[in-house]
Scaffold this active site. Structure first.
Site, PDB file in Angstrom:
ATOM      1  N   TYR A  51      82.981  35.134  36.991  1.00 52.88           N
ATOM      2  CA  TYR A  51      82.180  35.199  38.219  1.00 52.88           C
ATOM      3  C   TYR A  51      80.868  34.440  38.081  1.00 52.88           C
ATOM      4  CZ  TYR A  51      84.757  38.680  40.969  1.00 52.88           C
ATOM      5  OH  TYR A  51      85.681  39.326  41.744  1.00 52.88           O
ATOM      6  N   LYS A  81      93.327  39.712  28.110  1.00 51.83           N
ATOM      7  CA  LYS A  81      94.438  38.753  28.086  1.00 51.83           C
ATOM      8  C   LYS A  81      94.298  37.970  26.785  1.00 51.83           C
ATOM      9  CE  LYS A  81      97.961  36.614  29.922  1.00 51.83           C
ATOM     10  NZ  LYS A  81      99.288  37.271  30.054  1.00 51.83           N
ATOM     11  N   ASP A 129      98.435  41.865  32.393  1.00 47.56           N
ATOM     12  CA  ASP A 129      99.684  41.814  33.181  1.00 47.56           C
ATOM     13  C   ASP A 129     100.504  43.089  32.970  1.00 47.56           C
ATOM     14  OD1 ASP A 129     100.024  40.946  30.561  1.00 47.56           O
ATOM     15  OD2 ASP A 129     101.478  39.378  31.051  1.00 47.56           O
ATOM     16  N   ASP A 143      88.052  43.556  38.924  1.00 49.63           N
ATOM     17  CA  ASP A 143      88.121  43.374  40.372  1.00 49.63           C
ATOM     18  C   ASP A 143      89.544  43.633  40.856  1.00 49.63           C
ATOM     19  OD1 ASP A 143      87.300  42.584  42.982  1.00 49.63           O
ATOM     20  OD2 ASP A 143      88.229  40.626  42.629  1.00 49.63           O
ATOM     21  N   ASP A 194      91.346  47.338  42.843  1.00 52.36           N
ATOM     22  CA  ASP A 194      92.047  47.364  44.139  1.00 52.36           C
ATOM     23  C   ASP A 194      93.418  48.020  43.968  1.00 52.36           C
ATOM     24  OD1 ASP A 194      89.969  46.112  45.485  1.00 52.36           O
ATOM     25  OD2 ASP A 194      91.286  44.685  46.509  1.00 52.36           O
TER      26      ASP A 194
HETATM   27  C1  IPM Z   1      84.301  43.972  44.758  1.00 48.42           C
HETATM   28  C2  IPM Z   1      84.431  42.850  45.747  1.00 48.42           C
HETATM   29  C3  IPM Z   1      83.467  41.751  45.343  1.00 48.42           C
HETATM   30  C4  IPM Z   1      83.859  41.284  43.948  1.00 48.42           C
HETATM   31  C5  IPM Z   1      83.393  40.556  46.311  1.00 48.42           C
HETATM   32  C6  IPM Z   1      83.049  40.992  47.714  1.00 48.42           C
HETATM   33  C7  IPM Z   1      82.447  39.488  45.831  1.00 48.42           C
HETATM   34  O1  IPM Z   1      85.743  42.413  45.797  1.00 48.42           O
HETATM   35  O2  IPM Z   1      83.177  44.524  44.621  1.00 48.42           O
HETATM   36  O3  IPM Z   1      85.295  44.343  44.138  1.00 48.42           O
HETATM   37  O4  IPM Z   1      84.762  40.449  43.817  1.00 48.42           O
HETATM   38  O5  IPM Z   1      83.255  41.755  42.981  1.00 48.42           O
HETATM   39 MG    MG Z   2      87.091  43.631  44.690  1.00 51.39          MG
END
Ligand code: IPM
Ligand code: MG
Length: 363
Positions: A143, A193, A225, A249, A253
């Site tokens: 990032y 990884k 993975d 990240d 999710d």
């Molecule tokens: C998160 C979001 C952010 C990230 C984005 C909005 C930049 O997806 O906080 O997980 O990738 O860190």
């Molecule tokens: Mg995110």
């Protein structure tokens, strides 16, 4: 009696609505426990851009530095999607906020509520008993590496993103993870990884070294993975998942899906400790600004309310107050007092009011 002074950044989309619900709940906490509440309301993201400011205005950053406790709704939306790079709410506000405040440890829970077990896509018998936290490194890795786009020697249009980690960056997040593991089930799964990436080999080496100082904590390493599969096939085996910025990240999710809804998951982004609490903490729901339902009073405010609870606990050391909010949220879910995303029919503000009422009247 404490003064709960924090920076309040409602931001964009549904941010202001879920933020308002969280403020109502914090008022109830103040009344019940006798604390004063001083939110310092500041602009961020698209809301700041629309006001003619930078995505992260100086006044906003100064307030965050001063209070050290930040409650954030969400940033971004289609209105600002045409903007590029640092002009964007995400890249121009969220990333520098994390970096400049040294918020290197991001934690997101994965503990499905009983009332929501059947809303998750995984079978109940696989999911029941799942309770882990993902600790994601938040201020390094790909990032924040050098990035760019150029025409190479043969004239080919090329882009690159560099991924770097220093030993010190891995060490400090590993120490945080092991410290947290000692307060939980004493098991860490470190995800990397390392069969391909040099940064991952360094990651694994440093985590192993830190582990030697924590003989009571069991450590396993998994490749990212494989982890995406294990999280679905044996989620109850994990207690603390430690990983780098981009893998974190993606995995968070995936983890959120196990909880049945993104609308109930808070997050904390933390710097070093100072006294009872963290020197700086940023608390926000993991969901985004949901522009499709913004302004309709339909968004689920529970993730924002739970983020406020985490702020009480981690920035102010107010454990009883945080517990009271979390119990009120659970009771609200159990009673089915929920928004449409969870199969209910209440508005954002109604849900906030129900939680606040339970905070006020709990024994
Ligand atoms: C998160 C979001 C952010 C990230 C984005 C909005 C930049 O997806 O906080 O997980 O990738 O860190
Ligand atoms: Mg995110």
């Amino acid at each position: 009696m404490a003064d709960i002074e924090f920076t309040y950044l409602p931001g964009d989309g549904i941010g202001p609505e879920v933020g308002a619900a969280a403020l109502v709940v914090l008022e109830a906490v103040g009344d019940r426990f006798g604390h004063g509440l001083s939110p310092d309301h500041q602009l961020i993201g698209g809301a700041a851009i629309d006001a003619g400011e930078a995505p992260l205005p100086d006044a906003t950053f100064a307030s965050c530095q001063r209070t050290g406790a930040i409650l954030l709704g969400a940033v971004g939306g289609p209105k600002w999607d045409h903007l590029r790079n640092e002009a964007r709410p995400e890249i121009g506000a969220l990333l520098p906020l994390r970096k400049r405040l040294n918020l290197y440890a991001n934690i997101r829970p994965c503990k499905p509520y009983a009332a929501l077990l059947d809303r998750a896509p995984l079978k109940r018998d696989r999911l029941d008993g799942t309770d882990f936290i993902v600790m994601r490194e938040l201020t390094g890795g790909i990032y924040f590496g050098d990035k760019g786009r150029f025409l190479d020697a043969s004239g080919r249009d090329t882009a690159y993103d560099e991924c770097r980690y220093t030993v010190a960056e891995v060490e400090r997040i590993a120490v945080k993870a092991f410290d947290l593991a000692m307060t939980r089930r004493r098991k860490i799964t470190s995800v990397d990884k390392s069969n391909v990436l040099a940064t991952s080999r360094l990651w694994r080496e440093v985590v192993d070294r830190v582990a030697a100082d924590y003989p009571d904590v069991e450590l396993e390493h998994l490749l990212v993975d494989a982890m995406t599969m294990h999280m679905l096939t044996r989620p109850t085996d994990f207690d603390l998942v430690l990983t780098g910025n981009m893998f974190g990240d993606i995995l968070t999710d995936e983890a959120s899906v196990l909880c049945g809804s993104m609308g109930v998951i808070p997050s904390a982004s933390l710097s070093d400790m100072r006294g009872d609490g963290y020197a700086v903490g940023l608390f926000e729901p993991i969901h985004g600004s949901a522009p499709d339902i913004a302004g309709l009073d339909r968004a689920n405010p529970l993730a924002m309310i739970l983020s406020a609870a985490w702020m009480l606990r981690l920035s102010f050391g107010l454990d009883d107050e945080a517990d009271a909010v979390e119990q009120a949220v659970e009771a609200t879910l159990d009673a089915g007092d929920v928004t449409g995303d969870l199969g209910g029919s209440l508005s954002t503000s109604d849900v906030g009011a129900r939680v606040a009422e339970r905070v006020r009247h709990a024994a």
